[in-house]
Motif scaffolding. Structure first.
Motif: not given
Length: 105
Positions: A47-52, A54-61, A63-69, A74-77
């Motif tokens: 779960a932490a790797l998925m969050i990381a 998504i963070g890398v993808r958000a940084a590449l693009t 775009d802050s659209y992915y922060f709520p997801s 993180a809550f589900l993990g």
């Protein structure tokens, strides 16, 4: 593109590659984990790797659209880890011993 942007992109790609390698190792641990606790920890790291990722993808693009997801993941993990830990704690609890006063009855 400037040199700083090239360096930024190279570092993000390197981070993505490391996350993918870590994900492969975590999946191996989920598959081969000798105990239930190892598998639970591997799923938490997954779960932490998925969050990381998504963070890398958000940084590449940029775009802050992915922060709520990321927050939801993180809550589900966290809740999943707590649930599994409680399950393991109840399962591995030592059997209740009779009290000294109850033995004579």
């Amino acid at each position: 593109m400037s040199t700083a942007q090239h360096l930024d992109r190279a570092l993000l790609v390197a981070a993505a590659v490391m996350i993918l390698l870590a994900g492969a190792m975590v999946l191996f641990r989920v598959w081969r984990g000798p105990s239930m606790l190892d598998r639970a920890m591997a799923l938490d790291v997954c779960a932490a790797l998925m969050i990381a990722g998504i963070g890398v993808r958000a940084a590449l693009t940029r775009d802050s659209y992915y922060f709520p997801s990321m927050l939801v993941l993180a809550f589900l993990g966290f809740t999943g880890s707590v649930g599994i830990a409680r399950f393991i704690a109840v399962r591995d609890r030592a059997p209740d011993r009779p009290r000294s006063g109850e033995e004579n009855r």
